[in-house]
Every structure is written in structure tokens, then in C-alpha cells.
Design a protein around this motif. Structure first.
Motif, mmCIF file in Angstrom:
data_model
loop_
_atom_site.group_PDB
_atom_site.id
_atom_site.type_symbol
_atom_site.label_atom_id
_atom_site.label_comp_id
_atom_site.label_asym_id
_atom_site.label_seq_id
_atom_site.Cartn_x
_atom_site.Cartn_y
_atom_site.Cartn_z
ATOM 1 N N VAL A 11 10.896 7.332 3.207
ATOM 2 C CA VAL A 11 11.267 8.634 2.672
ATOM 3 C C VAL A 11 10.441 8.861 1.416
ATOM 4 N N LYS A 12 10.100 10.110 1.157
ATOM 5 C CA LYS A 12 9.316 10.454 -0.022
ATOM 6 C C LYS A 12 9.701 11.848 -0.477
ATOM 7 N N LEU A 13 9.650 12.067 -1.774
ATOM 8 C CA LEU A 13 10.029 13.368 -2.326
ATOM 9 C C LEU A 13 8.853 14.333 -2.198
ATOM 10 N N CYS A 14 9.091 15.444 -1.527
ATOM 11 C CA CYS A 14 8.059 16.464 -1.343
ATOM 12 C C CYS A 14 7.814 17.185 -2.661
ATOM 13 N N ARG A 15 6.575 17.583 -2.905
ATOM 14 C CA ARG A 15 6.262 18.271 -4.150
ATOM 15 C C ARG A 15 6.950 19.619 -4.215
ATOM 16 N N TRP A 16 7.259 20.220 -3.058
ATOM 17 C CA TRP A 16 7.957 21.505 -3.067
ATOM 18 C C TRP A 16 9.423 21.333 -3.468
ATOM 19 N N ALA A 57 0.825 -1.210 0.000
ATOM 20 C CA ALA A 57 0.000 0.000 0.000
ATOM 21 C C ALA A 57 0.854 1.254 0.000
ATOM 22 N N LEU A 58 1.880 1.303 0.850
ATOM 23 C CA LEU A 58 2.718 2.497 0.949
ATOM 24 C C LEU A 58 3.586 2.671 -0.293
ATOM 25 N N THR A 59 4.032 1.575 -0.866
ATOM 26 C CA THR A 59 4.835 1.669 -2.086
ATOM 27 C C THR A 59 4.018 2.260 -3.221
ATOM 28 N N ILE A 102 12.221 1.978 4.048
ATOM 29 C CA ILE A 102 13.567 1.726 4.552
ATOM 30 C C ILE A 102 13.477 0.726 5.688
ATOM 31 N N GLY A 103 14.154 -0.395 5.542
ATOM 32 C CA GLY A 103 14.151 -1.383 6.611
ATOM 33 C C GLY A 103 12.741 -1.846 6.932
ATOM 34 N N SER A 104 12.441 -1.927 8.234
ATOM 35 C CA SER A 104 11.161 -2.478 8.668
ATOM 36 C C SER A 104 10.213 -1.446 9.257
ATOM 37 N N HIS A 105 10.618 -0.167 9.342
ATOM 38 C CA HIS A 105 9.703 0.793 9.968
ATOM 39 C C HIS A 105 9.933 2.241 9.535
#
Length: 688
Positions: free
Chosen positions: A334-339, A319-321, A328-331
Motif C-alpha cells: 500500500v502507498k499513499l497517493c499524492r492526490w 528496494a520497494l521500501t 504487507i505480508g509476502s506479496h
């Protein structure tokens, strides 16, 4: 015996038929059933009728512009052939290489220009797009699941898709073609005709070769386009039409539903099964403490003596992918901010750039804990992340989390290499992270090694902006100095906080108040973050003033709530989003009740304003910006002295430029950049 007459024979025959009428009925039913089955089978073999009837598109002028977007060398030949035939029929046609196509600008224009976009899509190694199409496909996928664009972002765009693949690769046959078709459909673009699929496997190719497949599809497309241009009211062959309704092929409808079902459900309904609190110390399940809910049900937690489970389950990871997270790892994630994307293109930075002087294109948005102790009604992630009240999962080391976060962030930045509009100097700067916003999702302060993580950031001279939801007061007290510490103050009364944040802790209100007190004990920069939800919390002016007196923050950010789409987990609607003028009025009234504060800055594009303590106003000038190099030097000096040498927020402040101030003509937009607004689209007021 006398011979039987003709009439008696007829009577006997009819009597015989009547006595055996059940057999006759059964035979007739069998014949009808076989005929229906044969018709269905033939319909499936022929690929079924088109999804959308021409009357749904309306008639257009004869000079219909068709844009052919090529994705690989093989498709270029097909595009050229199609372009020439279109021109011969009187249709202006343009062939564009995908690597030169900027979807952020061009697709919005196609929605209002009357164009028909033809996508010739090839699937490459392992079901991936070709190199020249990677950016387009990445952008389209992100837009289809990003609430900021909205489900109707491409409404008005008419398109057709033809894919080039090889059925020998069973798991990847025409994957990119199907995805492009699906993502366009999710953004409300309309199919001009059924998706075509060319097969390089001559054994299974419907017409014997990929070239023959294209020729057959091309003929249907040109006929459909001519009918569209002349305004011909043509019905489809599916016989599924009803008066006054669009004509849809049941087969195509089922296919679209199958391909997009999970994404639409996540985006529109919010997939989350919560656990009702049943016991005094939390919910119970077969004698085991249940610490959080997850995407596909209840998760049991082993005792401390047993092996701990991973926070990210297989369903949660999927779901998150799909939402664009790099896990990253098990918990962590990171995601690229639109700004970040915006500032790479010179289109302006986020409100932190305006208020505090960060470089948005050098900011990494991450979290070491995807879990959260609240289930806020305005959660950007539709509650697909886990929730919990304490750390009961396996734990990854801080060094690995930071290293992987930096690498994944840099990989996302590298995707902008050569993208139209990206400034080369900012691209190079963006690869070197200078700021870290620990505000992606979840509750980062829950991570047991949060202090080690912060020290690692500072050792790389990366500033730290940490956001907490005010449910962990002791963790706030034990937190080492960060560049700026935020507490989310989403409501000012116990009743409204429970309604908006929906905290898991039963003693959420004492924890909330104690967290504000803990914030007031900090010497570094502190911020209250207020999110205004119209009809929910904007009338609580006096109560907000009392909470501000309790924690004495250096700054107060007031932001209108961002609507993130329909969700079964929330009743929030666009009616709850305040206009910028309403936020300004609220801020001015609140500041009037706070003798030690004034309105300092504004970022109109994010629907956000900053109230600052007057100690940051020296000789009539505001000093809300941060001297980041000075901060890193002060942190290092404190560590070298074993904590004996301390510092305060006033030791690393910097002057605020005039364009960032409240009341300035720029309204918080950096004049060094060029403002970009999508045409005929609802303005995006979201922020990081």
C-alpha cells in the motif's frame, strides 16, 4: 703506492654512487612514498576539503538570508547563537522550528530567493529524527525518490548541514544528518560547505565536546558565507581543481556516491535483471521453471509438491521500501497517493474525483499482488517489482491483507496531523477509507483470492476500482462485480503492444483481445484506459476504434504518458510525453469515429480526458459520477439473493457537476478547492 689526488677520489666516489644507483633510487622512492602517505593521512584526519568551490555558487548580495531550521532543544541553542552572529555580520537570519516549516511551499521559494538554508539536525532514538522533524524528513525522503519532483527540484538551493549525534550508538551516529544531506544532494541542492558532525561522546569528539565541534564548524561556515557574500573567488584546499571545472574533494565525492549510489541507480537506471525465455513453457534453470525475475537475479521456483517461496525477497523488500511502499505480508503493498495528500490540503483531487466523484482524500491505493505479467516502458516503478505469468508463491489470506492495508494507510494519514495546510475535517474523513484503487503496481487480478478480497471491501462499504493489464481473460470473466473495472489498452496493434507493454506471455495478443471480449460481457461499469506515448501509439486511431467496438466499454480514459525518469529498462524520454492540447486533439478525433460515444469530462492537471457512452447522457446532462451508497446496496442485494438479483452500470450512476465537464472553464478542477502550482517548476501532470 702514490697517494690519491682529489680528482681521483671524486672519480671513485662517483663510480661508487653509479654502481649503487639502484639502492639510491629505491631510497628516494621510499621517501617520496612516505611523504605522500603522510599528506593523505593528514588530509583525512582534518576532514578533507569542501565539496564545492565558492565560484560554483557565484557571488551574491551582502544581505544573504540564512534560514536556520532547528530540530531539537539542543539544536535550538546552537541556532540562536548562529543567528545572533549572522546578524552581527550583517546577514538577516531567521530561526524556524521544523514543525512550523512547510517544505512543499518554502523549499521551492528558497531556490530562487538567494537564501542559504542551515540545517541543524539531531539524531534521536534508533537513528530516527525528533518528533518535530518527522514530517520534514519524510517529505524530503519521498521527494528525493519520487520522479514527479524530478532530480532538479531543489536546483538553486544552497545549504549547509550540521548534525548532532553520539558515536556511542555506532549504527545510528548522525544518521538523520547524513540522510538530510543526501536527500538534498539528490534533489540537486548545492552544499555550501562540507557537512559537520558534532559528537556528544567526549572521548571521540574531534574537538572534545559537541559544543566545541559546533564552534569549529560555525567558524568555517561564517568565513565561507562572508566570502560568498563578497563574491570572493576562493579555491578549495583539495588541490583537485582543474581549469574551468568545479573543485570537488575526492573524499566528499566518494562519500556522496557511497551514500546515494543505490538510490540513484534505481531511479535513473531501473534495477532489474530479466530472464531470457529459453524453453517452450518458459525459461528453464537446472530443470526448474523460472517464473519471474527479481531485483538481484533469477529466482527458482520449487515444484508444487515443495514449499512455495515468498514473492518479496530481502532485496526486493529493501528496494520497494525505499520507494515508499508499505509492504504487507509476502506479496502485497500500500502507498499513499499524492492526490490523497493534495486533497487533504484542499489543493484538488485526482481525475477520478472529476470523472466519477470519488473523495481522493479517502482513497486507499493498494494491491494484493506486486507481481505483473508486463514490463511496460512507462512503468512508474522502474520494474523493481517481480514479474510472472502465474501464481507460484506463498499466499496470504485476504482478511490479513485488507486489515494490514487499512492500518498502514491510516498510519500514513496520521502523519498529516498538524501539518501546515491540512484541513482538520478532511484529516478526520481521510482516516475512514471509502474507496480502494487496486492499481498501485503489479496485476491484482493474479491474486487467487481476489474475489474474497473484493467481497471484504464491499462488506466495509468500500468501493472498488480494479485495473488489469488485459492478459488474464478467464480471471476477468470469473471476477465478481466491482464498482468499476479497468483494462489498460496501451496500444492497438500487436506490434506496438509488444513494443510498449513488453508482455511475458508468448500468446499475449490473443489474450489481449480475449480480455477485451471478457470485459464486454460485464454488466457493471467498465473502462478502457488508453495511455498515449508520442511517436509510439498516437497514430493508431482506426485500430483503437476497432478495439473499442470489440469490448464496448462504458468509458474510455485517455491520458498522456507520465515520464518517470531515465531508466536502463526503457528508452522513454520527455519527447514521448504529449502536451495536453495534443491529447485533446486525439480524443476529439477518436470520439468522431465512435458514433455511440462523446467527450464528457476533462482533468487538465492530469493530462487526462474521458469519453463516455451516450447512454450516460440523459436529457442533455452527463451522469458519469457514481452513487456509491446505491452500489453497495445493489451488491448486498445480489449476494443475499445468491446471484439471482443482478444490476447494471445504469443502476448506480449520478449526475456529473458542470465544472467537471469537457469545455468548462475549470478544466476539471473542483472549485471547492484551491489550485496550487509550484513556482518556476515544471508542472506535474502525473495522476494515480
Amino acid at each position: 703506492a702514490a697517494p690519491q689526488t682529489g680528482s681521483s677520489l671524486s672519480e671513485n666516489y662517483l663510480a661508487l654512487l653509479w654502481h649503487h644507483r639502484l639502492y639510491l633510487y629505491a631510497a628516494a622512492a621510499l621517501v617520496v612514498g612516505l611523504w605522500v602517505s603522510l599528506k593523505v593521512a593528514l588530509s583525512r584526519v582534518s576532514g578533507g576539503p569542501s565539496l564545492m568551490a565558492l565560484e560554483d555558487f557565484g557571488s551574491v548580495a551582502a544581505a544573504c538570508i540564512v534560514t536556520c531550521l532547528t530540530i531539537m532543544a539542543c539544536a535550538q541553542g546552537f541556532a540562536k547563537v548562529l543567528s545572533e552572529e549572522l546578524k552581527a555580520l550583517g546577514f538577516p537570519a531567521e530561526v524556524i522550528d521544523m514543525k512550523d516549516y512547510d517544505p512543499d511551499d518554502r523549499l521551492a521559494d528558497e531556490c530562487v530567493s538567494g537564501s542559504v538554508c542551515v540545517f541543524l539536525v539531531a539524531t534521536y532514538t534508533d537513528g530516527q529524527p525528533t518528533e518535530s522533524a518527522e514530517w520534514f524528513c519524510k517529505w524530503l525522503e519521498d521527494a528525493s525518490t519520487d520522479f514527479r519532483y524530478g532530480r532538479t527540484y531543489l536546483k538553486g538551493l544552497r545549504y549547509a548541514v550540521f548534525g548532532l549525534g553520539n558515536s556511542v550508538y555506532v549504527g545510528h551516529y548522525n544518521t538523520v544528518c547524513k540522510n538530510v544531506d543526501k536527500w538534498l544532494w539528490m534533489l540537486s541542492a548545492k552544499r555550501l560547505m562540507t557537512r559537520g558532525e558534532g559528537d556528544c561522546n567526549v572521548v571521540k569528539s574531534r574537538h572534545g565536546s559537541v559544543q566545541a565541534d559546533f564552534q569549529a564548524w560555525k567558524g568555517k561556515f561564517l568565513s565561507r558565507l562572508q566570502a560568498l557574500a563578497t563574491g570572493e573567488k576562493k579555491t578549495c584546499s583539495g588541490k583537485n581543481c582543474k581549469t574551468g571545472s568545479s573543485c570537488k574533494s575526492k573524499k566528499e565525492e566518494e562519500e556522496a556516491s557511497k551514500e546515494t549510489g543505490s538510490e540513484v541507480r534505481r531511479r535513473e537506471e531501473g534495477v532489474l535483471l530479466t530472464v531470457t525465455e529459453l524453453g517452450k513453457n518458459g525459461p528453464q534453470l537446472d530443470g526448474e521453471v523460472v517464473k519471474f525475475s527479481k531485483l538481484n537475479g533469477v529466482k527458482k521456483i520449487d515444484d508444487d509438491d515443495g514449499e512455495r517461496r515468498e514473492m518479496i525477497t530481502a532485496a526486493l523488500r529493501e528496494a520497494l521500501t525505499k520507494q515508499g511502499y508499505k509492504l504487507i505480508g509476502s506479496h502485497s503493498g500500500v502507498k499513499l497517493c499524492r492526490w490523497t495528500k493534495s486533497m487533504l490540503r484542499g489543493r484538488g483531487g485526482c481525475y477520478k474525483h472529476t470523472f466519477y466523484g470519488i473523495e481522493s482524500h479517502r482513497c486507499m491505493e493498494t494491491t494484493p499482488s506486486l507481481a505483473c505479467a508486463n514490463k511496460c516502458v512507462f512503468c512508474w516503478r522502474h520494474h523493481t517489482n517481480p514479474v510472472g505469468t502465474e501464481w507460484r508463491w506463498k499466499m496470504d489470506p485476504a482478511e490479513k491483507i485488507l486489515q494490514d492495508a487499512l492500518e498502514k494507510h491510516q498510519d500514513m494519514i496520521r502523519q498529516f496531523r498538524g501539518v501546515p495546510g491540512v484541513k482538520p475535517e478532511r484529516y478526520e474523513e481521510g482516516l475512514a477509507v471509502k474507496h480502494c484503487a487496486l492499481s498501485l503496481v503489479g496485476e491484482p487480478i493474479m491474486y487467487p483470492e481476489i474475489n474474497a478480497f473484493i467481497r471484504l471491501l464491499h462488506s466495509r462499504r468500500i468501493s472498488s476500482f480494479l485495473v488489469t493489464n488485459a492478459q488474464f481473460p478467464e480471471e476477468i470473466r470469473s471476477l465478481e462485480p466491482v464498482t468499476q473495472l479497468y483494462v489498460s489498452v496501451d496500444a492497438s496493434t500487436k506490434e506496438s503492444l509488444k513494443k510498449i507493454d513488453r508482455p511475458l506471455f508468448k500468446d499475449f495478443w490473443p489474450r489481449f483481445l480475449d480480455s477485451l471480449k471478457a470485459l464486454g460481457e460485464k454488466r457493471q461499469r467498465t473502462v478502457y484506459r488508453l495511455t498515449l506515448v508520442k511517436a509510439w501509439n498516437v497514430e493508431e486511431m482506426q485500430a483503437y476504434a476497432e478495439l473499442i467496438a470489440l469490448g464496448q466499454p462504458d468509458f474510455i480514459e485517455v491520458k498522456g504518458v507520465t515520464y518517470c525518469g531515465e531508466s536502463s529498462a526503457s528508452t522513454l524520454t520527455m519527447a514521448n510525453v504529449p502536451w495536453h492540447q495534443e491529447v485533446v486533439a486525439f480524443v476529439q478525433q477518436l470520439a468522431a469515429m465512435l458514433p455511440e460515444y462523446e467527450v464528457a469530462c476533462e482533468h487538465e492537471h492530469s493530462n487526462c480526458l474521458l469519453i463516455a457512452h451516450k447512454k450516460f447522457k440523459l436529457d442533455g446532462d452527463w451522469w458519469t459520477w457514481i452513487d456509491y451508497e446505491r452500489f453497495q446496496d445493489l451488491v448486498q442485494a445480489q449476494q443475499d439473493s445468491g446471484g439471482r438479483q443482478t444490476f447494471s452500470a445504469l443502476d448506480y450512476m449520478a449526475r456529473t457537476p458542470s465544472w467537471a465537464l469537457f469545455g468548462a472553464r475549470e478544466q476539471g478542477f473542483d472549485p471547492a478547492d484551491t489550485r496550487f502550482q509550484r513556482r518556476n517548476k515544471t508542472k506535474d501532470i502525473s495522476g494515480c
